[in-house]
Design a protein around this motif. Structure first.
Motif, PDB file in Angstrom:
ATOM      1  N   ALA A 119       0.837  -1.208   0.000  1.00  0.00           N
ATOM      2  CA  ALA A 119       0.000   0.000   0.000  1.00  0.00           C
ATOM      3  C   ALA A 119       0.869   1.255   0.000  1.00  0.00           C
ATOM      4  O   ALA A 119       0.560   2.246  -0.683  1.00  0.00           O
ATOM      5  CB  ALA A 119      -0.923  -0.017   1.220  1.00  0.00           C
ATOM      6  N   LEU A 120       1.964   1.214   0.762  1.00  0.00           N
ATOM      7  CA  LEU A 120       2.874   2.360   0.796  1.00  0.00           C
ATOM      8  C   LEU A 120       3.517   2.591  -0.570  1.00  0.00           C
ATOM      9  O   LEU A 120       3.647   3.725  -1.029  1.00  0.00           O
ATOM     10  CB  LEU A 120       3.949   2.132   1.858  1.00  0.00           C
ATOM     11  CG  LEU A 120       5.040   3.212   1.970  1.00  0.00           C
ATOM     12  CD1 LEU A 120       4.426   4.561   2.334  1.00  0.00           C
ATOM     13  CD2 LEU A 120       6.102   2.811   2.994  1.00  0.00           C
ATOM     14  N   ALA A 121       3.900   1.510  -1.235  1.00  0.00           N
ATOM     15  CA  ALA A 121       4.519   1.631  -2.559  1.00  0.00           C
ATOM     16  C   ALA A 121       3.554   2.266  -3.557  1.00  0.00           C
ATOM     17  O   ALA A 121       3.948   3.108  -4.377  1.00  0.00           O
ATOM     18  CB  ALA A 121       4.966   0.256  -3.054  1.00  0.00           C
ATOM     19  N   GLN A 122       2.286   1.883  -3.487  1.00  0.00           N
ATOM     20  CA  GLN A 122       1.294   2.471  -4.379  1.00  0.00           C
ATOM     21  C   GLN A 122       1.116   3.965  -4.111  1.00  0.00           C
ATOM     22  O   GLN A 122       0.992   4.777  -5.039  1.00  0.00           O
ATOM     23  CB  GLN A 122      -0.046   1.732  -4.214  1.00  0.00           C
ATOM     24  CG  GLN A 122      -1.121   2.172  -5.199  1.00  0.00           C
ATOM     25  CD  GLN A 122      -2.383   1.339  -5.086  1.00  0.00           C
ATOM     26  OE1 GLN A 122      -2.495   0.466  -4.221  1.00  0.00           O
ATOM     27  NE2 GLN A 122      -3.343   1.614  -5.945  1.00  0.00           N
ATOM     28  N   GLU A 123       1.129   4.348  -2.843  1.00  0.00           N
ATOM     29  CA  GLU A 123       1.015   5.766  -2.491  1.00  0.00           C
ATOM     30  C   GLU A 123       2.229   6.554  -2.991  1.00  0.00           C
ATOM     31  O   GLU A 123       2.102   7.656  -3.530  1.00  0.00           O
ATOM     32  CB  GLU A 123       0.900   5.906  -0.973  1.00  0.00           C
ATOM     33  CG  GLU A 123       0.926   7.343  -0.482  1.00  0.00           C
ATOM     34  CD  GLU A 123       1.189   7.434   1.017  1.00  0.00           C
ATOM     35  OE1 GLU A 123       1.655   8.506   1.456  1.00  0.00           O
ATOM     36  OE2 GLU A 123       0.953   6.446   1.735  1.00  0.00           O
TER      37      GLU A 123
END
Length: 333
Positions: A119-123
């Motif tokens: 999720a952090l990578a997508q953000e």
């Protein structure tokens, strides 16, 4: 008939089995010692406390130490989050990808960390800005060297979006026979900035030429602008002329006092000429004194505010003669 097993054969078999059981799995790094694990655990707790208080630089240092020891998804996730808080978006994105590639081996804490890292990578993908470099003016096949913040940019990447952290970035382009060109750009989150650089051949009118301080466009004389020397020379010459006319005025005044006792002058041509010369000398003394004061004041300002230049010196000397005055400037400019 089965072969007999010797005592030495049985011993060799047992040793081989023991080594297989003791050896770590192929490709897996050796496990940290108990002391190293205890150190990593302390660093992790300290880092999380600093992160919660907003001390992101301190948290970053603690998490880097913990991840260097353990190298597991949980330490990597904490490190990626802190990097993102400090604006190190590209480093945080790479760390999140490292966490996602880890073999969790059914460890639920690691699995949860990998999900949060995804999720952090997508953000971060949506926040990381880009810079597009376009370099022209150089013929095909020329040896072109482009760097951004000191890091070489491969030719194949030119004209393509290059991911960077938010903030200021400096691009330098070089090619043999061409003047170096440098550009600086400030990029914000989610932005895409285009940097166009046109290299010009050395000596051409469009080439970027950096003149040394004290060159023809700014004036020499140890860094003092040319106008300051010109105005100063005019001021010194005017002051010298004022002194000359003042002396002449004083001499004429003495002659008039002798010929006109009690300020009563006889009506003759010589006396009228002396009076005219006296008035002229008085007027010119006042005029040249005013011009000299203004010129010297302006020159002083130019000299005081100028940047110094090594090995530069000058001397300005006024002179006064029977027929007038002037100024002599000697030095290295």
């Amino acid at each position: 008939m089965q072969p007999r097993r010797t005592r030495h054969g049985v011993s060799a078999l047992l040793v081989a089995v023991g080594l297989c059981l003791a050896a770590p799995a192929l490709g897996q790094p050796p496990q940290p010692s108990a002391a190293a694990k205890s150190t990593a655990r302390t660093l992790l707790v300290d880092g999380r406390a600093k992160y919660a208080s907003g001390d992101y630089p301190g948290a970053l240092k603690a998490f880097q130490g913990a991840h260097a020891i353990m190298g597991v998804p949980t330490t990597g996730l904490d490190l990626a989050r802190t990097q993102a808080q400090l604006g190190q978006l590209t480093e945080a994105r790479e760390m999140a990808a490292e966490v996602m590639r880890f073999d969790s081996a059914g460890n639920q804490a690691f699995v949860n960390a990998q999900q949060e890292a995804a999720a952090l990578a997508q953000e971060l993908d949506a926040r990381i800005p880009s810079v597009v470099l376009n370099v022209s003016g150089v013929p095909a096949g020329a040896a072109l060297e482009v760097t951004m913040d000191g890091e070489r940019v491969p030719p194949a990447v030119l004209s393509l979006p290059r991911k960077v952290n938010p903030g200021e970035h400096t691009v330098l382009a070089k090619a043999s026979g061409f003047a170096d060109a440098q550009r600086t750009v400030n990029v914000g989150e989610k932005e895409t900035k285009y940097i166009d650089i046109t290299l010009a051949r050395v000596g051409s009118a469009s080439a970027d030429v950096v003149e040394p301080y004290g060159s023809a466009d700014t004036g020499g004389g140890g860094g003092v602008p040319t106008w300051a020397w010109v105005v100063g020379g005019v001021g010194v010459a005017s002051a010298a002329a004022s002194v000359g006319f003042g002396i002449h005025f004083a001499n004429v005044r003495g002659d008039i006092d002798e010929r006109c006792p009690n300020q009563t002058c006889p009506p003759n041509t010589d006396t009228a000429a002396l009076l005219a010369s006296w008035n002229r000398s008085l007027a010119l003394t006042v005029v040249f004194a005013t011009v000299g004061a203004a010129g010297l004041g302006a020159a002083t300002y130019g000299i005081v505010t100028a940047k110094p230049k090594a090995q530069a010196s000058a001397m300005v000397t006024p002179w006064i003669g029977p027929g007038g005055g002037g100024v002599l400037a000697v030095g290295r400019f």
